[in-house]
Scaffold this motif. Structure first.
Motif, PDB file in Angstrom:
ATOM      1  N   THR A 279       4.303   4.073   5.534  1.00 44.25           N
ATOM      2  CA  THR A 279       3.541   3.130   6.216  1.00 44.25           C
ATOM      3  C   THR A 279       2.727   2.107   5.150  1.00 44.25           C
ATOM      4  O   THR A 279       2.775   1.047   5.521  1.00 44.25           O
ATOM      5  CB  THR A 279       2.773   3.743   7.491  1.00 44.25           C
ATOM      6  N   THR A 280       1.996   2.707   4.483  1.00 49.53           N
ATOM      7  CA  THR A 280       1.168   1.857   3.732  1.00 49.53           C
ATOM      8  C   THR A 280       2.024   0.933   2.942  1.00 49.53           C
ATOM      9  O   THR A 280       1.604  -0.133   2.696  1.00 49.53           O
ATOM     10  CB  THR A 280       0.349   2.829   2.883  1.00 49.53           C
ATOM     11  N   ALA A 281       3.091   1.724   2.234  1.00 46.43           N
ATOM     12  CA  ALA A 281       3.739   0.718   1.284  1.00 46.43           C
ATOM     13  C   ALA A 281       4.770  -0.350   2.139  1.00 46.43           C
ATOM     14  O   ALA A 281       4.926  -1.434   1.650  1.00 46.43           O
ATOM     15  CB  ALA A 281       4.731   1.494   0.780  1.00 46.43           C
ATOM     16  N   ALA A 321      -3.728  -2.620   9.627  1.00 46.74           N
ATOM     17  CA  ALA A 321      -4.229  -1.289   9.051  1.00 46.74           C
ATOM     18  C   ALA A 321      -4.550  -0.373  10.231  1.00 46.74           C
ATOM     19  O   ALA A 321      -4.292   0.781  10.221  1.00 46.74           O
ATOM     20  CB  ALA A 321      -5.361  -1.657   8.178  1.00 46.74           C
ATOM     21  N   CYS A 322      -5.351  -1.003  11.272  1.00 49.00           N
ATOM     22  CA  CYS A 322      -5.855  -0.195  12.332  1.00 49.00           C
ATOM     23  C   CYS A 322      -4.744   0.604  13.076  1.00 49.00           C
ATOM     24  O   CYS A 322      -4.723   1.507  13.692  1.00 49.00           O
ATOM     25  CB  CYS A 322      -6.712  -0.995  13.239  1.00 49.00           C
ATOM     26  N   ILE A 323      -3.771  -0.589  13.308  1.00 48.72           N
ATOM     27  CA  ILE A 323      -2.678  -0.251  14.198  1.00 48.72           C
ATOM     28  C   ILE A 323      -1.883   1.067  13.430  1.00 48.72           C
ATOM     29  O   ILE A 323      -1.318   1.886  14.302  1.00 48.72           O
ATOM     30  CB  ILE A 323      -1.610  -1.339  14.670  1.00 48.72           C
ATOM     31  N   ALA A 324      -1.573   0.976  12.216  1.00 43.81           N
ATOM     32  CA  ALA A 324      -0.799   1.868  11.277  1.00 43.81           C
ATOM     33  C   ALA A 324      -1.743   3.170  11.655  1.00 43.81           C
ATOM     34  O   ALA A 324      -0.875   4.304  11.691  1.00 43.81           O
ATOM     35  CB  ALA A 324      -0.677   1.289  10.025  1.00 43.81           C
ATOM     36  N   CYS A 325      -2.993   3.052  11.122  1.00 48.47           N
ATOM     37  CA  CYS A 325      -3.504   4.271  11.255  1.00 48.47           C
ATOM     38  C   CYS A 325      -3.755   4.961  12.631  1.00 48.47           C
ATOM     39  O   CYS A 325      -3.704   6.293  12.720  1.00 48.47           O
ATOM     40  CB  CYS A 325      -5.018   3.974  10.693  1.00 48.47           C
TER      41      CYS A 325
END
Length: 513
Positions: A279-281, A321-325
């Motif tokens: 997800t980060t990448a 970032a918030c959505i992914a986390c």
């Protein structure tokens, strides 16, 4: 370079990179499942540990690539071919020497494999074979493929991505197939890994010859112009300390985890890491395509415009970032249960700590890209302190509290340096603007996020869906969670923060045109 041209190139890079990344990410889940089912967690843990050891050796790169990329923005903007040839030749000369150092260090490291992998339950030749094949691929970057940095700095990385990622997709598909079909699948896995390395070398050469037929580099020329480009050497020394901190975070932690646990636990951790790192990448793939555009923007010197673009990019990355986390926190345990089984789950507190690290790593990238564009690497004390805190606390707390202690050590170093120091340094030395502007922007973003999270929890509970009942219910539960949170957070930020509003109108105007 005009804003329109910069945006178009960034979007083109992003489209191609994200497409191939999604394909590769999807394949990685099948690949890891095949490994666990047919080759076992020990072999998968070995594979991950060998990669981490190789990343340790790659510290010898010192940060030359980042320094060279920074130095190429100006010559590429001015189409100064001779200067480009000289800078890339210098990179080739330095990489040639580093490649020899890495090879020598790798040979020395392999002497200690019987001690490093003493707890391993599989034959030691597996460790040697895996490490050697991965080493060959790494060394090709030092001796043969270093020219590709020109495409990256020139915002033409997508032309390279087609070839490199196409080969990678084919390689992974074939590796998954042979693991399922052949009894000696790991041997064929190693052979395919080697063949893919050779094909990648040839593909990069072909793309560069087509795009830059005049780029004829010479490592001896690179040696001759070292004094002329002494700034690259200075930047490299500064970047090296930052690379140490990055290694301690990304590669040191898995090695410390291995030291306190086992290869099997490394595999369990690796399952979560695949989801989180994937997800980060994915987000990094999209935003990294804009790095060269940021470099060009900074080179124009319009400070007010630079700060406004920073706020816009930071706000967008914060939103994503918030959505992914949120998605990882809510859905990963359920996904892993369906994927490889409930025996591969971590406890809830470990997941929370991993998500916290994930959030900082995603949100930090906007600050990092502007620091790189300004060439602000001279805060060499910061990464040294970050590394000491990271490794010191990880080992100390890991000894007493195990896996969670290691993660807390990582978070402590990130909060002090990445979360606090780096934005302050950028605003003070780069933008030359009062850092309170950054603090105020961040507080607005945070204030809007908390109600969105709480309201999402309330709304989703009203549906009463059991995600463990079936795959369909899990997918429904996942969609509702992410969709509701995304909508609530986006409109909250749109109403109360200027960065998201600027992005919204920029994107709207781009679509209209």
């Amino acid at each position: 370079m005009s804003d329109n041209s910069r945006v178009k190139k960034s979007l083109k890079n992003a489209q191609v990179a994200v497409l191939f990344y999604l394909i590769n990410l999807l394949l990685q889940f099948f690949y890891r499942k095949a490994f666990l089912d047919y080759l076992g967690p020990e072999l998968l843990g070995l594979n991950s540990t060998a990669m981490n050891l190789l990343q340790f050796l790659n510290l010898a790169e010192l940060g030359i690539g980042a320094a060279v990329s920074y130095s190429l923005y100006g010559p590429l903007a001015n189409n100064d071919k001779q200067q480009i040839i000289e800078i890339v030749s210098l990179q080739g000369y330095l990489y040639n020497r580093i490649g020899i150092i890495v090879l020598s260090a790798a040979m020395l490291l392999m002497l200690f494999f019987p001690y490093i992998f003493a707890k391993m339950q599989i034959p030691i030749w597996y460790a040697y074979a895996t490490f050697i094949v991965l080493l060959i691929a790494a060394l090709s970057g030092y001796f043969l493929n270093y020219h590709q940095i020109v495409l990256t700095s020139d915002q033409k990385e997508y032309k390279l991505t087609y070839s490199i990622q196409g080969i990678r997709v084919l390689k992974v598909v074939l590796q998954i197939t042979i693991i399922y079909l052949l009894s000696n699948g790991y041997i064929w896995w190693l052979i395919l890994e080697f063949i893919a390395s050779v094909l990648t070398i040839l593909a990069i050469k072909k793309v560069l010859n087509v795009e830059y037929p005049w780029l004829k580099t010479d490592i001896y020329l690179g040696k001759q112009v070292m004094d002329k480009y002494s700034a690259i050497t200075i930047k490299t020394k500064q970047i090296f300390t930052h690379k140490i901190a990055a290694f301690a975070l990304n590669q040191g932690s898995p090695l410390i985890i291995f030291a306190f646990t086992s290869l099997s636990f490394v595999t369990i951790y690796g399952n979560y890491l695949l989801v989180i790192a994937g997800t980060t990448a994915l987000l990094a793939t999209f935003f990294n395509s804009m790095n060269a555009g940021v470099g060009n923007l900074v080179s124009e010197g319009d400070m007010n415009k630079i700060v406004l673009v920073f706020e816009e990019l930071f706000s967008v990355r914060y939103l994503l970032a918030c959505i992914a986390c949120f998605g990882v926190y809510k859905l990963t345990p359920i996904f892993i249960t369906y994927w490889v089984g409930g025996t591969y789950l971590l406890n809830h507190s470990s997941l929370l700590l991993l998500v916290a690290i994930m959030y900082i790593n995603i949100s930090r990238q906007t600050v990092d890209s502007f620091l790189n564009a300004y060439g602000l690497f001279n805060d060499i004390g910061a990464p040294v302190i970050e590394t000491m805190i990271n490794i010191g606390l990880s080992i100390l707390l890991g000894y007493f509290y195990g896996f969670n202690g290691i993660l807390i050590g990582v978070i402590a170093s990130l909060l002090l340096i990445v979360f606090c120091w780096k934005p302050y340094f950028l605003f003070k030395k780069g933008f030359k603007v009062n850092p309170s502007r950054y603090l105020l922007m961040y507080l607005k973003l945070l204030v809007m996020t908390i109600p969105s999270f709480l309201l999402t929890e309330y709304i989703v509970n009203l549906f009463g869906i059991d995600p463990y009942a079936s795959v369909f219910k899990f997918l429904t539960y996942s969609f509702i969670n992410v969709f509701v949170f995304s909508i609530l957070l986006f409109f909250s930020l749109l109403m109360f923060t200027s960065g998201i509003r600027k992005f919204y109108f920029r994107f709207k105007n781009f679509l209209i045109k």
